[in-house]
Design a protein around this motif. Structure first.
Motif, PDB file in Angstrom:
ATOM      1  N   GLY A   1      21.866 -11.070 -11.617  1.00 44.60           N
ATOM      2  CA  GLY A   1      22.308  -9.789 -11.059  1.00 44.60           C
ATOM      3  C   GLY A   1      23.788  -9.508 -11.221  1.00 44.60           C
ATOM      4  N   ARG A   2      24.451 -10.234 -12.114  1.00 45.02           N
ATOM      5  CA  ARG A   2      25.896 -10.054 -12.239  1.00 45.02           C
ATOM      6  C   ARG A   2      26.273  -8.746 -12.948  1.00 45.02           C
ATOM      7  NH1 ARG A   2      30.477 -13.360 -12.560  1.00 45.02           N
ATOM      8  NH2 ARG A   2      31.993 -12.856 -14.157  1.00 45.02           N
ATOM      9  N   THR A   3      25.587  -8.503 -14.051  1.00 40.00           N
ATOM     10  CA  THR A   3      26.034  -7.466 -14.990  1.00 40.00           C
ATOM     11  C   THR A   3      25.254  -6.168 -14.810  1.00 40.00           C
ATOM     12  OG1 THR A   3      24.477  -8.418 -16.541  1.00 40.00           O
ATOM     13  CG2 THR A   3      26.755  -9.151 -16.699  1.00 40.00           C
TER      14      THR A   3
ATOM     15  N   VAL B   1      31.336  -5.320  -7.765  1.00 47.09           N
ATOM     16  CA  VAL B   1      31.352  -5.101  -9.219  1.00 47.09           C
ATOM     17  C   VAL B   1      30.359  -6.037  -9.898  1.00 47.09           C
ATOM     18  CG1 VAL B   1      33.310  -6.673  -9.526  1.00 47.09           C
ATOM     19  CG2 VAL B   1      32.822  -4.964 -11.275  1.00 47.09           C
ATOM     20  N   HIS B   2      30.183  -7.220  -9.318  1.00 47.58           N
ATOM     21  CA  HIS B   2      29.128  -8.127  -9.764  1.00 47.58           C
ATOM     22  C   HIS B   2      27.990  -8.041  -8.748  1.00 47.58           C
ATOM     23  CE1 HIS B   2      32.510 -10.391 -11.977  1.00 47.58           C
ATOM     24  NE2 HIS B   2      31.887  -9.580 -12.798  1.00 47.58           N
ATOM     25  N   GLY B   3      26.826  -7.600  -9.227  1.00 50.54           N
ATOM     26  CA  GLY B   3      25.735  -7.263  -8.315  1.00 50.54           C
ATOM     27  C   GLY B   3      25.246  -8.402  -7.457  1.00 50.54           C
ATOM     28  N   ASN B   4      25.247  -9.623  -8.012  1.00 54.67           N
ATOM     29  CA  ASN B   4      24.693 -10.739  -7.235  1.00 54.67           C
ATOM     30  C   ASN B   4      25.731 -11.410  -6.339  1.00 54.67           C
ATOM     31  OD1 ASN B   4      26.163 -11.998  -9.209  1.00 54.67           O
ATOM     32  ND2 ASN B   4      24.467 -13.213 -10.038  1.00 54.67           N
ATOM     33  N   GLU B   5      26.939 -10.868  -6.322  1.00 53.69           N
ATOM     34  CA  GLU B   5      27.938 -11.342  -5.350  1.00 53.69           C
ATOM     35  C   GLU B   5      27.783 -10.402  -4.163  1.00 53.69           C
ATOM     36  OE1 GLU B   5      31.499 -11.407  -7.733  1.00 53.69           O
ATOM     37  OE2 GLU B   5      30.600 -12.831  -9.133  1.00 53.69           O
ATOM     38  N   ALA B   6      26.660 -10.582  -3.494  1.00 49.51           N
ATOM     39  CA  ALA B   6      26.016  -9.480  -2.789  1.00 49.51           C
ATOM     40  C   ALA B   6      26.538  -9.218  -1.387  1.00 49.51           C
ATOM     41  CB  ALA B   6      24.513  -9.718  -2.757  1.00 49.51           C
TER      42      ALA B   6
ATOM     43  N   PHE C   1      36.376  -6.968  -4.626  1.00 50.32           N
ATOM     44  CA  PHE C   1      35.703  -8.024  -3.860  1.00 50.32           C
ATOM     45  C   PHE C   1      34.661  -8.745  -4.703  1.00 50.32           C
ATOM     46  CE2 PHE C   1      37.479  -5.310  -0.621  1.00 50.32           C
ATOM     47  CZ  PHE C   1      37.898  -6.197   0.367  1.00 50.32           C
ATOM     48  N   HIS C   2      34.748 -10.064  -4.691  1.00 51.10           N
ATOM     49  CA  HIS C   2      33.851 -10.903  -5.496  1.00 51.10           C
ATOM     50  C   HIS C   2      33.264 -12.032  -4.667  1.00 51.10           C
ATOM     51  CE1 HIS C   2      34.894  -9.616  -9.681  1.00 51.10           C
ATOM     52  NE2 HIS C   2      35.934  -9.108  -9.048  1.00 51.10           N
ATOM     53  N   GLU C   3      32.398 -12.789  -5.361  1.00 50.15           N
ATOM     54  CA  GLU C   3      31.981 -14.087  -4.828  1.00 50.15           C
ATOM     55  C   GLU C   3      32.005 -15.113  -5.942  1.00 50.15           C
ATOM     56  OE1 GLU C   3      29.225 -13.013  -0.978  1.00 50.15           O
ATOM     57  OE2 GLU C   3      28.223 -13.739  -2.774  1.00 50.15           O
ATOM     58  N   GLN C   4      32.131 -16.367  -5.537  1.00 52.12           N
ATOM     59  CA  GLN C   4      32.202 -17.495  -6.469  1.00 52.12           C
ATOM     60  C   GLN C   4      31.158 -18.528  -6.052  1.00 52.12           C
ATOM     61  OE1 GLN C   4      35.978 -19.402  -5.618  1.00 52.12           O
ATOM     62  NE2 GLN C   4      36.002 -18.524  -3.587  1.00 52.12           N
TER      63      GLN C   4
ATOM     64  N   TYR D   1      39.486 -10.772  -4.491  1.00 52.83           N
ATOM     65  CA  TYR D   1      39.172 -11.657  -3.375  1.00 52.83           C
ATOM     66  C   TYR D   1      37.824 -12.298  -3.682  1.00 52.83           C
ATOM     67  CZ  TYR D   1      42.733  -9.332  -0.396  1.00 52.83           C
ATOM     68  OH  TYR D   1      43.887  -8.823   0.143  1.00 52.83           O
ATOM     69  N   GLU D   2      37.742 -13.589  -3.423  1.00 53.01           N
ATOM     70  CA  GLU D   2      36.522 -14.320  -3.770  1.00 53.01           C
ATOM     71  C   GLU D   2      35.976 -15.075  -2.566  1.00 53.01           C
ATOM     72  OE1 GLU D   2      34.986 -14.851  -6.894  1.00 53.01           O
ATOM     73  OE2 GLU D   2      36.407 -13.868  -8.250  1.00 53.01           O
ATOM     74  N   GLN D   3      34.784 -14.697  -2.155  1.00 51.85           N
ATOM     75  CA  GLN D   3      34.074 -15.391  -1.095  1.00 51.85           C
ATOM     76  C   GLN D   3      33.106 -16.385  -1.751  1.00 51.85           C
ATOM     77  OE1 GLN D   3      33.731 -15.717   2.234  1.00 51.85           O
ATOM     78  NE2 GLN D   3      31.858 -16.891   1.860  1.00 51.85           N
TER      79      GLN D   3
HETATM   80 ZN   LIG Z   1      32.705 -11.619  -9.414  1.00 48.22          ZN
END
Ligand SMILES: [Zn+2]
Length: 834
Positions: free
Chosen positions: A186-188, A109-114, A225-228, A301-303
């Motif tokens: 690249g988030r939005t 959903v967030h592009g740069n959480e690639a 699915f996300h990243e932090q 979930y955050e990687q």
């Molecule tokens: Zn995110």
């Protein structure tokens, strides 16, 4: 040879992502199109998988999801889907007794959480591989839906950047260019909207199209699915407090079960993770809460990784974090979630059914019915009902009129209420019960003031409606019928008149201007031919428009197409107010609009871009902050400075802008942009009106500090909260005789996300402001923040020579869902200073 070719194409073999792509996942970033190719490949080769396209992004990329399950389930997929909706009550009929779990995995959903789109391919391959007995067993009682990329425009923006600038081999130093994405990051999505804040408001086409298919399935488990930050351990369920009270005990319980199963797999590998922290379940527009309030176990979930992750980055412990690691973690948690869901499929389905049985028959919510008065503007009612339709919310008219008592959203008190047969009734005895409660309830019980996002969002305030919340149940008696006002069109009138009361009227004004129709706006109330019109009403006289080909047909057909009621005047001689030929009616020149854009602006410049381009269809010129100084401003009538943190406004630039305004320019400053203009000699904006006022504020703060004493170290976070307004709704008086508030009511509900204070304008119009005692009508705000904004400016206009400066302290276009704010913004652009 020919025979061999024939055989291989007839029985195409399932390829792994590595075989298909020609490189190992994690060796580079795969573009969206290639991922889609892989999903199509799997769907083509496997008899138990299918791709469902569901739309396109703003940049024309395809949106799709894939469904995979056992061959047996696959044959009756539609039956499983319909049975599931029958369990919710959204579809009539009895479900078959068979219990199949539905797990929906949403990636990127967030592009740069690639990493997550890459992980989706591995996850799919694992589920599809015919020799994988483990996943075969899961799919016997589980349908898995995979959306590999919710936000492809952003994902490709990030991947293209990295593929262009990444060192070969990758450079793990955080200093390296490959770890620093350029603006806007690249988030939005295309218009810089955070799609993980847009599930409920569905202002963006990606969300609109996804919500439609999501509600056709309503899965039992949903993972976003996300990243932090790249130094963090992995995060998975159970979520943190605050959790909204509509969340069921089972939803909490199964989050823990999922978390423990994930933990088991992570423990085996020794991977670090955390649960129950940071990521709460409150704001209803996330990819975890929206599913949760629609019956699913909704999770984030955050990687570790995010925009700085690249292919490899050195973390604070000196160890590398590679894209391969990130993919492996998301792949593991995804499969673990399917595993535990399959293991408890029966219970998942039973509890899902129970959740909806409670919704339909016995909702726990305090407020059972929401009444939206028929007297509200028909456009608002149409907008709100369209929004409810999109979310499968049921509503209608009551069978008969009656009296009751309820919480009145205009007075914030419990008052008697006459319910009429044309009012709209939304009660919570329906499938979307809990979602309705989270969006409409007058107060939300916040178990912890430390939340990740805004603490109030009520749509009834966003639309500023006459509405009430009742503890009594009132049923819908008949379907809603929208009353379109009748258009009476006299032939060849002296003038056409249109009411100006909402965004649709702004859209209409925009369309008139672009058809070169000359329009005036009334400064004051007037009456003609027996009708009374408020300030802001649009007047199109025959005079000045004679040169237009087919003038009458043009105006009438535009109005009909846009559903605008048409009024006509047979004479310019009015019964009340100023005559239609009076100089007191402002000619509204179609403005040339510039919007500051680029590096120093925040993502809210995208909200402005989206507003003009997608909502009111009016041309704007986006001007980059890096070359703004070279632009000849005389070409523009309006300059909008979005929220941002600016370096370009030095004294030279401020003086230049001041001169441009004095010569007739209209400068619109939004939220943090005001900080560059406050306490500068060229502008009237002050933090405090006088030294005395400043002194008083300082004394007050000192007093408070002394009362509190020194904070304990472990209370620091909470102390900061007392100074914050994370996002709350305030009621303020609005001077709707001023052009900035034309077409609006005399009170305004603002969604406040800024703690900054600004003094009343000395030489200008304080159109909306905070009074002496300040307290939000909904949501949380720190007590110190409330004290600080007492007696301060919200929206104001400073006249300056021939021009105007408009100060908008709160961003009225915030996430584009605050309907009333759009009117303030439109007025700033089209009505002020004309
Ligand atoms: Zn995110």
């Amino acid at each position: 040879m020919a025979l061999l070719t024939f055989c291989s194409s007839a029985q195409e073999k399932l390829l792994s992502p590595a075989e298909f792509l020609g490189y190992e996942p994690g060796d580079r970033f795969t573009l969206h199109q290639r991922t889609m190719d892989y999903f199509n490949h799997v769907a083509k080769v496997m008899p138990n998988a299918k791709v469902f396209p569901y739309g396109e992004t703003y940049e024309g990329r395809r949106l799709f999801y894939l469904v995979i399950t056992s061959e047996e389930n696959f044959m009756k997929l539609e039956q499983i889907r319909v049975d599931n909706l029958r369990r919710t009550g959204l579809q009539e009929g009895r479900p078959s007794p068979e219990k199949t779990a539905i797990v929906w995995l949403s990636y990127n959903v967030h592009g740069n959480e690639a990493s997550s789109m890459e992980a989706s391919m591995l996850t799919l391959y694992d589920l599809a591989r015919p020799d994988n007995q483990r996943s075969k067993a899961w799919l016997k009682n589980t349908v898995v839906i995979i959306d590999p990329c919710i936000n492809p425009d952003a994902r490709d923006r990030y991947a293209s950047f990295y593929n262009q600038y990444g060192n070969m081999p990758p450079n793990s130093r955080a200093d390296a260019f490959e770890h620093r994405e350029p603006w806007p990051g690249g988030r939005t999505n295309h218009y810089f909207f955070d799609l993980n804040r847009d599930w409920a408001w569905t202002t963006q086409i990606e969300s609109q199209q996804r919500i439609k298919v999501y509600n056709q399935w309503l899965p039992h488990v949903h993972v976003d699915f996300h990243e932090q930050g790249f130094n963090n351990p992995y995060y998975f369920a159970p979520a943190a407090e605050p959790m909204h009270e509509v969340i069921s005990p089972w939803q909490r319980e199964f989050q823990v079960m999922i978390g423990k199963n994930n933990a088991k797999h992570f423990d085996e590998k020794g991977w670090l993770y955390f649960t129950k922290e940071v990521f709460d379940l409150f704001y209803p527009s996330y990819g975890d809460t929206y599913p949760t309030y629609s019956g699913a176990i909704g999770m984030t979930y955050e990687q570790a990784g995010g925009g700085m992750g690249g292919l490899s980055i050195t973390t604070q412990t000196g160890d590398p974090l590679t894209l391969k690691d990130r993919i492996t973690h998301h792949y593991t948690s995804g499969l673990s979630t399917i595993e535990i869901s399959s293991k408890h499929a029966d219970q998942l389905v039973d509890e899902f059914e129970k959740y909806f049985r409670e919704n339909n028959n016995n909702p726990a919510a305090e407020y059972k019915t929401y009444v939206i008065k028929a007297s509200n503007h028909p456009d608002r009612l149409r907008q709100l009902t369209a929004w409810m339709d999109a979310h499968a919310i049921r509503y209608g008219h009551p069978a008969s009129s009656k009296t009751s008592r309820g919480y009145n959203y205009q007075t914030q008190s419990v008052t008697p209420l006459n319910i009429q047969t044309d009012d709209i009734i939304v009660n919570v005895y329906q499938p979307k019960s809990r979602f309705i409660t989270t969006v409409f309830e007058p107060t939300s019980d916040l178990s912890d003031s430390l939340t990740y996002d805004i603490t109030a969002w009520n749509l009834l305030y966003a639309y500023n409606l006459d509405a009430a919340a009742l503890t009594e149940r009132i049923n819908v008696g008949k379907p809603w019928q929208h009353k379109e006002p009748a258009a009476v069109v006299a032939s060849k009138p002296y003038a056409y008149i249109f009411r100006y009361q909402g965004l649709e009227d702004v859209m209409f004004l925009s369309a008139l201007m672009q058809s070169d129709v000359k329009v005036r706006a009334a400064k004051r109330t007037f009456a003609v031919d027996g009708q009374t019109f408020s300030p802001g009403s649009l007047i199109v006289t025959r005079t000045n428009n004679e040169s237009l080909y087919n003038f009458d047909e043009l105006v009438v057909s535009l109005a009909k197409e846009m559903k605008r009621p048409i009024y006509t005047a047979s004479t310019g001689f009015v019964e009340q107010g100023k005559d239609l030929g009076s100089g007191d009616l402002n000619y509204i020149k179609a403005p040339e609009i510039a919007v500051l854009f680029g590096e120093q602006t925040s993502s809210s410049s995208g909200e402005i871009w989206h507003f003009f381009e997608q909502q009111i269809h009016y041309p704007v010129t986006l001007i980059g902050t890096d070359y703004f100084a070279d632009v000849d401003l005389r070409r523009y009538d309006v300059l909008i400075v979005p929220d941002g943190s600016y370096k370009l406004f030095d004294d030279v630039m401020l003086e230049r802008l001041s001169n441009w305004v004095s010569n007739g320019g209209r400068l619109i400053l939004i939220s943090n942009a005001l900080n560059s203009f406050v306490d500068k000699k060229w502008f009237d904006l002050r933090r405090y009106a006088s030294d005395e006022e400043k002194h008083r504020a300082e004394l007050l703060e000192k007093e408070q500090q002394e009362k509190e004493g020194f904070p304990r170290y472990d209370e620091m976070e909470r102390k900061m909260v007392s100074e914050n307004i994370p996002g709350a709704i305030y009621k303020v008086p609005l001077d709707n005789s001023h052009p900035l508030a034309f077409g609006m009511r005399d009170t305004y509900y603002t969604l406040k996300t800024e703690e900054e204070r600004f003094a009343f304008l000395g030489d200008g119009w304080n159109v909306a402001y905070f009074e002496d005692q300040v307290k939000p009508v909904q949501g949380f705000a720190g007590f110190k923040a409330n004290v600080a904004i007492a007696n301060s400016l919200l929206f104001g206009v400073e006249p300056k020579g021939e021009g105007r400066v408009v100060y908008l302290v709160d961003n009225p276009l915030f996430r584009s869902f605050w309907e009333n704010g759009k009117m303030i913004f439109s007025n700033a652009v089209f009505m002020v200073g004309q």
